[in-house]
Design a protein around this motif. Structure first.
Motif, PDB file in Angstrom:
ATOM      1  N   THR A 187       0.897  -0.641  -0.113  1.00  0.00           N
ATOM      2  CA  THR A 187       0.023  -0.199   0.092  1.00  0.00           C
ATOM      3  C   THR A 187       0.766   1.620   0.109  1.00  0.00           C
ATOM      4  O   THR A 187       0.833   2.184  -0.916  1.00  0.00           O
ATOM      5  N   LEU A 198       1.273   4.181  -2.648  1.00  0.00           N
ATOM      6  CA  LEU A 198       0.868   5.316  -2.163  1.00  0.00           C
ATOM      7  C   LEU A 198       2.198   6.922  -3.597  1.00  0.00           C
ATOM      8  O   LEU A 198       2.210   7.495  -3.999  1.00  0.00           O
ATOM      9  N   THR A 227      -4.592  12.844  -4.616  1.00  0.00           N
ATOM     10  CA  THR A 227      -4.838  12.119  -3.687  1.00  0.00           C
ATOM     11  C   THR A 227      -5.407  12.676  -2.909  1.00  0.00           C
ATOM     12  O   THR A 227      -6.458  11.703  -2.003  1.00  0.00           O
ATOM     13  N   THR A 267      -8.899  10.566  -1.700  1.00  0.00           N
ATOM     14  CA  THR A 267      -8.684  10.098  -0.437  1.00  0.00           C
ATOM     15  C   THR A 267     -10.237   9.893   0.395  1.00  0.00           C
ATOM     16  O   THR A 267     -10.861   8.927   1.124  1.00  0.00           O
ATOM     17  N   THR A 297      -5.324   3.860  -3.556  1.00  0.00           N
ATOM     18  CA  THR A 297      -3.873   3.692  -4.015  1.00  0.00           C
ATOM     19  C   THR A 297      -4.557   3.673  -5.222  1.00  0.00           C
ATOM     20  O   THR A 297      -3.605   4.316  -6.032  1.00  0.00           O
TER      21      THR A 297
END
Length: 451
Positions: free
Chosen positions: A63, A67, A98, A102, A159
């Protein structure tokens, strides 16, 4: 009293009593012997799934690697390829996407992609996990198989949801308003990305039809590439395209970005196994082989055609290989990955350098030429090269199923992206003014410049 008769009667009674006690003892003995036998014959109760710490550790690592692909990887890769007056705006796009994705993934995206949609499950997940409702630290994803925390699975998938819209930005670099970008990306994530992720990975109709996509050939790359092409066509060319020098301002940034993408991609592909096992190892090796083969194939193709091997060419070839092997990484053997890489390197070079100029569209940083075309190549070759010795699911692979998955993705993405663009255009407009674009998006959109 007749004594002999009494004794006879008493003796008979004692005999019968002894026989009864013996019979009871025999029954008890048989019962004791039969109980363990019956217990052995009964099926063992299924063990309660427990968290697999090895798989969890690998998924936490994967992960973080994925990212890293967006920030700083893609941000630097794209930021180095634009002109100096647009470098901050370009990096800002990756960073802002990003953050935006999220929040939207936490609120709505995860549930719509990976929860049960009931009667509509073939097309979209449900609302039961909005804001991650009902998920606890004890919740496991794939209990009895991967046994990783559902929080970790959601974060891993987040991600992927982050990098996909960020890739689109390469197609319209240097000419998209920041306010329009935020609205477009929010709508695109929920209307385009989330449904396709559900169709392929969340129990939707493409996955149940046997379309194979190990780590995102359709969900990520074809999806982003086609959306990028639609954006490039709707927005039109950059001011001065074809007459003004638009060479990359700092290829060192792009090489660093491409290198971060390459390393992060091991989390992308090998992590998609959701376990630390042999198939994850195969996906990792396939990723490395295909990437190196594609980088060399692009370099030599450019060397033959343009007479010089460029730095931009070899890093673009590496990204093309990463893209193409993504859907195939967990289904093909290393020889298959090598073939995928060579084909992707040559075809993506022709697409990004020759076909784009032939048709005259301005795909600024080759989002379609590399990600769209590379994703299509990888998805189709998965149907041809899938090896059951690597993954048992490969036995159901076919070119026809892969064509079906590619076609559905292209149609939905193309139409939905077109509609979203015109909605955003009606709300806030898509492009800055000509003057603002000539000055550069750094100063006009963000009030900052690189000294």
């Amino acid at each position: 009293m007749n004594i002999p008769s009494t004794l006879k009667t008493t003796g008979r009674a004692a005999l019968l009593g002894s026989l009864a006690l013996a019979a009871l003892g025999t029954v008890a003995a048989f019962a004791q012997e039969a109980a363990p036998a019956a217990a052995a014959a009964a099926p063992a109760a299924a063990p309660t799934p427990v968290l697999d710490t090895g798989n969890t550790a690998w998924m936490l690592t994967s992960t973080a690697l994925v990212l890293m692909m967006t920030i700083p990887g893609l941000a630097l890769f794209y930021g180095g390829m634009v002109r100096k007056k647009n470098v901050l705006a370009t990096i800002m796009q990756s960073f802002a996407i990003t953050c935006l994705v999220t929040v939207l993934w936490f609120m709505f995206g995860y549930s719509l992609a990976f929860s049960d949609g009931g009667g509509m499950n073939a097309y979209l997940g449900g609302t039961s996990k909005f804001f991650h409702h009902g998920i606890t630290t004890a919740s496991l994803w794939l209990p009895g198989v991967a046994n990783i925390p559902e929080f970790v699975f959601s974060m891993f998938q987040m991600t992927f949801a982050i990098i996909t819209p960020a890739l689109i930005a390469g197609a319209f670099a240097e000419r998209f308003k920041f306010s329009a970008l935020l609205i477009f990306m929010a709508l695109w994530l929920l209307v385009v990305y989330v449904p396709i992720a559900h169709w392929v990975w969340g129990g939707g109709f493409l996955g149940t039809a046997g379309v194979l996509d190990f780590a995102g050939g359709t969900v990520v790359h074809i999806n982003a590439g086609v959306a990028g092409l639609v954006c490039a066509l709707v927005l039109g060319k950059r001011e001065g395209y074809g007459t003004t020098n638009m060479a990359p301002h700092n290829l060192v940034y792009s090489v660093i970005g491409a290198s971060l993408l390459w390393v992060g991609w091991f989390g992308f592909n090998a992590g998609s196994e959701l376990a630390a096992d042999g198939l994850a190892g195969a996906a990792m090796l396939n990723t490395q082989v295909a990437t190196a083969a594609a980088a060399l194939a692009w370099m030599f193709a450019e060397w033959i055609v343009a007479k010089k091997p460029s730095v931009l060419g070899i890093i673009s070839g590496a990204v093309a290989g990463l893209v193409a092997v993504t859907p195939a990484s967990g289904f093909v053997n290393p020889t298959g990955a090598f073939i995928v890489g060579i084909v992707a390197g040559v075809v993506c070079y022709l697409s990004a350098v020759k076909v784009k100029h032939m048709f005259g569209y301005d795909d600024s940083l080759d989002a379609f030429g590399v990600h769209g075309v590379g994703g299509i190549i990888g998805a189709l070759l998965t149907g041809v090269l899938a090896d059951p010795a690597i993954n048992s699911l490969s036995s159901g692979a076919s070119l026809g199923k892969q064509i079906y998955g590619v076609a559905v993705t292209i149609v939905w993405t193309g139409i939905a992206t077109f509609v979203i663009l015109y909605i955003v255009k009606a709300l806030v407009g898509l492009r800055p003014t000509t003057q603002e674009e000539v000055e550069g998006l750094d100063i006009s959109q963000h009030g900052e410049v690189v000294p």
